[in-house]
Scaffold this active site. Sequence first.
Site, PDB file in Angstrom:
ATOM      1  N   CYS A 119     -22.776  21.417 -47.354  1.00  0.00           N
ATOM      2  CA  CYS A 119     -22.140  20.202 -48.379  1.00  0.00           C
ATOM      3  C   CYS A 119     -23.435  19.139 -47.920  1.00  0.00           C
ATOM      4  O   CYS A 119     -23.996  18.935 -47.128  1.00  0.00           O
ATOM      5  CB  CYS A 119     -20.793  19.863 -47.997  1.00  0.00           C
ATOM      6  SG  CYS A 119     -20.143  18.921 -49.401  1.00  0.00           S
ATOM      7  N   CYS A 121     -21.919  15.490 -48.554  1.00  0.00           N
ATOM      8  CA  CYS A 121     -21.374  14.452 -48.523  1.00  0.00           C
ATOM      9  C   CYS A 121     -21.545  13.728 -47.240  1.00  0.00           C
ATOM     10  O   CYS A 121     -21.590  12.429 -47.104  1.00  0.00           O
ATOM     11  CB  CYS A 121     -19.835  14.505 -48.624  1.00  0.00           C
ATOM     12  SG  CYS A 121     -19.067  15.563 -47.589  1.00  0.00           S
ATOM     13  N   CYS A 129     -20.599  14.777 -52.698  1.00  0.00           N
ATOM     14  CA  CYS A 129     -20.954  16.123 -52.317  1.00  0.00           C
ATOM     15  C   CYS A 129     -22.269  16.810 -53.209  1.00  0.00           C
ATOM     16  O   CYS A 129     -22.156  17.929 -52.909  1.00  0.00           O
ATOM     17  CB  CYS A 129     -19.646  16.972 -52.352  1.00  0.00           C
ATOM     18  SG  CYS A 129     -18.446  16.642 -51.254  1.00  0.00           S
ATOM     19  N   LYS A 198     -10.561  24.333 -52.952  1.00  0.00           N
ATOM     20  CA  LYS A 198     -10.316  23.122 -51.913  1.00  0.00           C
ATOM     21  C   LYS A 198      -9.988  22.199 -52.820  1.00  0.00           C
ATOM     22  O   LYS A 198     -10.289  21.720 -53.988  1.00  0.00           O
ATOM     23  CB  LYS A 198     -11.718  22.957 -51.431  1.00  0.00           C
ATOM     24  CG  LYS A 198     -12.023  21.405 -50.647  1.00  0.00           C
ATOM     25  CD  LYS A 198     -13.121  21.559 -50.243  1.00  0.00           C
ATOM     26  CE  LYS A 198     -13.268  20.051 -49.337  1.00  0.00           C
ATOM     27  NZ  LYS A 198     -14.741  19.859 -48.959  1.00  0.00           N
ATOM     28  N   ARG A 208     -13.068  12.112 -42.562  1.00  0.00           N
ATOM     29  CA  ARG A 208     -14.152  11.203 -43.122  1.00  0.00           C
ATOM     30  C   ARG A 208     -14.623  10.230 -42.179  1.00  0.00           C
ATOM     31  O   ARG A 208     -15.681   9.719 -42.208  1.00  0.00           O
ATOM     32  CB  ARG A 208     -13.607  10.657 -44.615  1.00  0.00           C
ATOM     33  CG  ARG A 208     -13.590  11.966 -45.627  1.00  0.00           C
ATOM     34  CD  ARG A 208     -13.151  11.315 -46.974  1.00  0.00           C
ATOM     35  NE  ARG A 208     -13.018  12.571 -47.769  1.00  0.00           N
ATOM     36  CZ  ARG A 208     -12.403  12.495 -49.183  1.00  0.00           C
ATOM     37  NH1 ARG A 208     -12.184  11.393 -49.436  1.00  0.00           N
ATOM     38  NH2 ARG A 208     -12.241  13.838 -49.627  1.00  0.00           N
ATOM     39  N   ARG A 220     -12.999  12.481 -55.198  1.00  0.00           N
ATOM     40  CA  ARG A 220     -13.755  13.615 -55.445  1.00  0.00           C
ATOM     41  C   ARG A 220     -12.942  14.302 -56.446  1.00  0.00           C
ATOM     42  O   ARG A 220     -13.026  15.694 -56.529  1.00  0.00           O
ATOM     43  CB  ARG A 220     -13.925  14.639 -53.957  1.00  0.00           C
ATOM     44  CG  ARG A 220     -14.311  13.933 -52.995  1.00  0.00           C
ATOM     45  CD  ARG A 220     -15.205  14.845 -51.979  1.00  0.00           C
ATOM     46  NE  ARG A 220     -15.207  14.338 -50.634  1.00  0.00           N
ATOM     47  CZ  ARG A 220     -16.291  13.320 -50.298  1.00  0.00           C
ATOM     48  NH1 ARG A 220     -16.907  12.939 -51.229  1.00  0.00           N
ATOM     49  NH2 ARG A 220     -16.481  13.131 -48.958  1.00  0.00           N
ATOM     50  N   GLU A 236     -10.411  30.180 -59.319  1.00  0.00           N
ATOM     51  CA  GLU A 236     -11.522  29.936 -58.554  1.00  0.00           C
ATOM     52  C   GLU A 236     -11.919  30.872 -57.718  1.00  0.00           C
ATOM     53  O   GLU A 236     -13.008  31.136 -57.364  1.00  0.00           O
ATOM     54  CB  GLU A 236     -11.089  28.590 -57.734  1.00  0.00           C
ATOM     55  CG  GLU A 236     -11.190  27.219 -58.541  1.00  0.00           C
ATOM     56  CD  GLU A 236     -12.554  26.530 -58.609  1.00  0.00           C
ATOM     57  OE1 GLU A 236     -13.589  27.317 -58.093  1.00  0.00           O
ATOM     58  OE2 GLU A 236     -12.888  25.614 -59.136  1.00  0.00           O
ATOM     59  N   LYS A 251      -7.857  25.180 -48.715  1.00  0.00           N
ATOM     60  CA  LYS A 251      -7.786  24.075 -48.034  1.00  0.00           C
ATOM     61  C   LYS A 251      -7.169  22.943 -48.702  1.00  0.00           C
ATOM     62  O   LYS A 251      -7.440  22.795 -49.677  1.00  0.00           O
ATOM     63  CB  LYS A 251      -9.299  23.625 -47.557  1.00  0.00           C
ATOM     64  CG  LYS A 251      -9.688  22.546 -46.766  1.00  0.00           C
ATOM     65  CD  LYS A 251     -11.031  22.481 -46.776  1.00  0.00           C
ATOM     66  CE  LYS A 251     -11.163  20.845 -46.172  1.00  0.00           C
ATOM     67  NZ  LYS A 251     -12.402  20.571 -46.212  1.00  0.00           N
ATOM     68  N   SER A 278      -8.004  17.899 -40.983  1.00  0.00           N
ATOM     69  CA  SER A 278      -8.120  16.655 -39.918  1.00  0.00           C
ATOM     70  C   SER A 278      -6.799  15.995 -40.204  1.00  0.00           C
ATOM     71  O   SER A 278      -6.251  15.500 -39.108  1.00  0.00           O
ATOM     72  CB  SER A 278      -9.029  15.708 -40.129  1.00  0.00           C
ATOM     73  OG  SER A 278      -8.936  15.465 -41.633  1.00  0.00           O
ATOM     74  N   TYR A 317      -8.450  22.267 -35.587  1.00  0.00           N
ATOM     75  CA  TYR A 317      -8.721  21.255 -34.629  1.00  0.00           C
ATOM     76  C   TYR A 317      -8.000  21.530 -33.315  1.00  0.00           C
ATOM     77  O   TYR A 317      -8.111  21.228 -32.372  1.00  0.00           O
ATOM     78  CB  TYR A 317      -8.775  19.864 -34.802  1.00  0.00           C
ATOM     79  CG  TYR A 317      -9.614  19.598 -36.292  1.00  0.00           C
ATOM     80  CD1 TYR A 317     -11.061  19.366 -36.173  1.00  0.00           C
ATOM     81  CD2 TYR A 317      -9.019  19.562 -37.413  1.00  0.00           C
ATOM     82  CE1 TYR A 317     -11.615  19.412 -37.155  1.00  0.00           C
ATOM     83  CE2 TYR A 317      -9.771  19.669 -38.661  1.00  0.00           C
ATOM     84  CZ  TYR A 317     -11.146  19.279 -38.365  1.00  0.00           C
ATOM     85  OH  TYR A 317     -11.996  19.032 -39.529  1.00  0.00           O
TER      86      TYR A 317
HETATM   87  C1  PBG Z   1     -17.204  18.646 -46.947  1.00  0.00           C
HETATM   88  C2  PBG Z   1     -15.798  18.792 -46.226  1.00  0.00           C
HETATM   89  C3  PBG Z   1     -14.606  17.978 -45.909  1.00  0.00           C
HETATM   90  C4  PBG Z   1     -13.914  18.617 -45.093  1.00  0.00           C
HETATM   91  C5  PBG Z   1     -14.623  19.696 -44.663  1.00  0.00           C
HETATM   92  N1  PBG Z   1     -15.862  19.751 -45.474  1.00  0.00           N
HETATM   93  C6  PBG Z   1     -14.312  16.527 -46.463  1.00  0.00           C
HETATM   94  C7  PBG Z   1     -14.136  16.264 -47.834  1.00  0.00           C
HETATM   95  O1  PBG Z   1     -14.018  17.108 -48.627  1.00  0.00           O
HETATM   96  O2  PBG Z   1     -13.960  15.021 -48.040  1.00  0.00           O
HETATM   97  C8  PBG Z   1     -12.596  18.112 -44.761  1.00  0.00           C
HETATM   98  C9  PBG Z   1     -12.080  18.726 -43.381  1.00  0.00           C
HETATM   99  C10 PBG Z   1     -10.874  18.005 -42.611  1.00  0.00           C
HETATM  100  O3  PBG Z   1     -10.280  17.210 -43.283  1.00  0.00           O
HETATM  101  O4  PBG Z   1     -10.414  18.381 -41.602  1.00  0.00           O
HETATM  102  N2  PBG Z   1     -18.083  18.583 -46.224  1.00  0.00           N
END
Ligand code: PBG
Length: 329
Positions: A119, A121, A129, A198, A208, A220, A236, A251, A278, A317
């Site tokens: 990605c 970002c 992104c 996603k 972030r 986004r 998708e 996700k 996260s 995690y």
């Molecule tokens: C983008 C990406 C994100 C996450 C994984 N890959 C962040 C986003 O889309 O803002 C989020 C993962 C998480 O929150 O644990 N590279």
Amino acid sequence: MELRTRPRRLRMHPRLRDLVRETRLSPDDFLLPLFVRHGRDQRVPISSMPGHAQLSVDRLLPEIREIESLGIPGVILFGIPEHKDATGSDAWADNGIVQQALGAIREAGTTLLLAADVCLCEFTDHGHCGVVREIGGRTDVDNDSTLELLVRESVSFARAGADLVAPSGMMDGMIAAIRDGLDQAGFSHLPIMSYAAKYASGFYGPFREAAESTPQFGDRRSYQMDPANANEALRETALDVAEGADVLMVKPAISYLDVIRRVKQAHPDVPLAAYNVSGEYAMVKAAAERGWIDEQRVTLEILTSLKRAGADLLITYHAKDACRWLATD
Ligand code: PBG
């Protein structure tokens, strides 16, 4: 009427409960996300994700050994570069931060699967992104010029030693473009795990902070999915399968169990990952710190629910803790 069928009969003996259990967690289910940063001897804790930190490449190596010893099959790497710019050029630079990490781990040797998140970002100064430009009076991510950069990034990660690439940018056509690019560069054997469904989610907040990737303007929602939609996830994922995705992903995970279930039913023959993100991790940690929930029980219950819903692999995690708990359970 006399009760003939009594489900409780199967719950009374603990060993019988073990025998009839339908879903089992194992260390083999997990992929652990890791954050790599520039510098030497750096371990910068991520305050909203207790137990996780941004690690410099040298500090990553002992971490890899620990992950191996716990029996976790692999890691997914996220990079935080020293310099960000409009096109995220560190993402595909030969000496980019993720490439350095891959090189160092390869040199040290590992049995782990090394996946790399693809990605832009984390690498762009605006935090989006992809490449941004004026489109129809709005500043937005330009799909097709972003594809070229994602291909470069994927090929660069492959050259640096990635075993799998995981595009997460939600650009249309990204899987086909990356597949073509990898094939042309001699990596037709390299698998792609697509972040196929996603969502534009509030649960990414702590990530972030961890990846320093908050968008500097807007959000986004013009590329990630609307949390209200599930049929769209089938569209998708079908596109990504047609484009050559080897593994699909939904996700976030906990609020999207219905999506996990429906995607698995639509594509029973394609491995499905669930990304326990996260914010989902941070909520469990915060409540456990306050003594409001039992962290071990709740974590294992959440991870079990993702498998029960239909996920084959879990990106989480909690992976290290879960392995320790499973070993003593
Ligand atoms: C983008 C990406 C994100 C996450 C994984 N890959 C962040 C986003 O889309 O803002 C989020 C993962 C998480 O929150 O644990 N590279």
